[in-house]
Design a protein around this motif. Structure first.
Motif, short mmCIF file in Angstrom:
data_model
loop_
_atom_site.label_atom_id
_atom_site.label_comp_id
_atom_site.label_asym_id
_atom_site.label_seq_id
_atom_site.Cartn_x
_atom_site.Cartn_y
_atom_site.Cartn_z
N THR A 135 0.89 -1.18 0.05
CA THR A 135 0.07 -0.12 0.05
C THR A 135 0.84 1.24 0.12
O THR A 135 0.19 2.46 -0.11
N GLY A 137 2.97 2.34 -2.22
CA GLY A 137 3.25 2.95 -3.46
C GLY A 137 4.51 2.73 -4.08
O GLY A 137 4.56 3.05 -5.15
N ASP A 140 4.10 0.98 -7.47
CA ASP A 140 3.31 1.88 -8.61
C ASP A 140 4.11 1.61 -9.94
O ASP A 140 3.19 1.25 -11.01
N ASP A 141 5.30 1.83 -10.14
CA ASP A 141 6.18 1.70 -11.38
C ASP A 141 6.03 0.33 -11.72
O ASP A 141 5.85 0.41 -13.05
N PHE A 143 3.91 -2.03 -11.42
CA PHE A 143 2.40 -2.29 -11.83
C PHE A 143 2.27 -1.84 -13.26
O PHE A 143 1.54 -2.12 -13.93
N ALA A 144 2.84 -0.48 -13.35
CA ALA A 144 2.43 0.17 -14.84
C ALA A 144 3.46 -0.19 -15.72
O ALA A 144 3.29 0.25 -17.18
N ASN A 152 -2.00 -4.37 -17.30
CA ASN A 152 -1.51 -3.69 -16.22
C ASN A 152 -1.90 -4.36 -15.05
O ASN A 152 -2.66 -5.08 -14.85
N ALA A 155 -3.12 -4.37 -8.41
CA ALA A 155 -3.07 -4.35 -6.77
C ALA A 155 -2.43 -5.67 -6.44
O ALA A 155 -2.32 -6.75 -7.70
N GLN A 267 -8.99 6.62 -11.94
CA GLN A 267 -8.34 7.01 -10.74
C GLN A 267 -9.26 6.50 -9.47
O GLN A 267 -8.70 5.90 -8.46
N LYS A 270 -8.18 2.97 -9.22
CA LYS A 270 -6.97 2.82 -8.63
C LYS A 270 -7.13 3.13 -7.02
O LYS A 270 -6.51 2.04 -6.21
N ASP A 271 -7.62 4.03 -6.69
CA ASP A 271 -7.91 4.32 -5.35
C ASP A 271 -8.77 3.09 -4.74
O ASP A 271 -8.20 2.76 -3.57
N LYS A 274 -6.49 0.12 -3.95
CA LYS A 274 -5.47 0.59 -2.67
C LYS A 274 -6.45 0.06 -1.28
O LYS A 274 -6.05 -0.82 -0.43
#
Ligand code: GCU
Length: 340
Positions: A135, A137, A140-141, A143-144, A152, A155, A267, A270-271, A274
């Motif tokens: 959680t 972050g 994040d890189d 994951f993308a 992609n 989570a 967004q 994605k939120d 998390k």
């Protein structure tokens, strides 16, 4: 005439189900006037049952997504490998036949070897440590990073701590000599189990029960919830707490599906991912004791193990993975830095 109309309706319905859209009539949100909202259904493949904490978290997340996008998106989960093994489901996501799947990290590791770091033996010291990693972050890189491969990662969900189970307690690597233990289909899992002293036998999860029953393998390695849910205790009643792997499951989405969503809805999704990553940790905790009880009632014996010799045995596997690239080493260091 009537027949032609029916054929057109049927063809339309088929098209809609292929692209995963359903035109639902919804009244507008926040008391707005009633609009026709086209709900896009994101089909999600899941290889375990409706009792599984990941299923529960995902279905709660689907409701939250529907609400937050004012009915624009919902998730429809197909459990129990109905859409095939994780490997098959992953390909369906990549080619856009379905939109999402929950797959073991080891499946994604076959696409980008840096993912192997997330599923290294003894990478996480505790559930709390793993929760921070998932959680914070820092993922994040990575994951993308897989858009070129048409998916992609949204989570990483916890899948507990994996341990060996077979027809006798396993307390040292020597106990595993000659034992064929099923592992997930990925190089790191194979190398790990061989280093732990056994004979790694990769296969899909759905085949494990019968393979043990028929003596093709001697056992498997998994968390308590899956062990109980799939009734593996019936064929491999000794579960030994080697706790060698806290490998996550990854929620993957077709890359075009994600990029085709409005920025706002991306967004929101994605939120929510998390938020429901944390929720799934909670659900996992709540179900753990029940799973252990179910297995015990079914005849399972749980044995505590000194993990030190297993940790030492897998160190070369860890080194191989982190020395493959600068990025792998950097990710491993970031994960370890979050340990208490
Ligand atoms: C766990 C994990 C699954 C995986 C399975 C397996 O249950 O959550 O994603 O498929 O183990 O061993 O294959």
């Amino acid at each position: 005439m009537k027949k032609r109309f029916l054929a057109a309706v049927l063809a339309g319905t088929m098209m809609l189900s292929l692209v995963g859209c359903s035109g639902k009539s919804e009244s507008g949100d926040n008391g707005q006037s009633s609009n026709t909202v086209k709900t896009t259904t994101l089909k999600l493949a899941f290889n375990q049952s409706e009792n599984h904490p990941q299923y529960k978290a995902l279905s709660e997340m689907s409701d939250a997504l529907y609400e937050a996008t004012n009915g624009a998106y919902e998730i429809e989960i197909s459990p129990n490998e109905l859409l095939g093994s994780q490997k098959d489901a992953f390909e369906l996501v990549q080619n856009g036949t379905i939109q999402m799947a929950m797959v073991a990290n080891s499946i994604v590791e076959n696409v980008n070897s840096d993912f192997a770091v997330l599923g290294l033996p003894y990478a996480y010291d505790s559930t709390e440590h793993q929760k921070k990693v998932f959680t914070s972050g820092i993922l994040d890189d990575i994951f993308a990073s897989t858009t070129a491969n048409k998916f992609n990662v949204l989570a990483a969900f916890t899948a507990g701590s994996r341990c060996v189970y077979t027809d006798k307690p396993i307390t040292t690597p020597a106990d595993l000599a000659g034992y064929k233990i099923r592992v997930m289909e990925a190089p790191t899992s194979i190398a790990m189990l061989n280093a732990m002293g056994g004979v790694a036998t990769p296969m899909a999860q759905g085949e494990v029960y019968t393979a043990i029953q028929q003596g093709i393998i001697n056992g498997g390695e998994n968390n308590e919830i899956t062990y109980a849910d799939l009734k593996h205790y019936e064929v491999a009643p000794y579960f030994s707490y080697t706790r060698h792997l806290m490998i996550p499951d990854l929620l993957v989405i077709n890359a075009e599906t994600l990029s085709g969503m409005s920025e706002e809805n991306q967004q929101i999704l994605k939120d929510l991912c998390k938020e429901y990553t944390e929720r799934e940790f909670e659900l996992w905790d709540e179900q753990l004791d029940t799973a252990i009880e179910t297995a015990k009632t079914g005849g399972a014996t749980f044995t505590e193990v000194d993990i030190t010799p297993f940790q030492e045995a897998v160190q070369p596997v860890i080194n191989d993975v982190i020395n493959k690239s600068e990025s792998a080493k950097a990710l491993y260091d970031e994960i370890r830095a979050l340990a208490e």
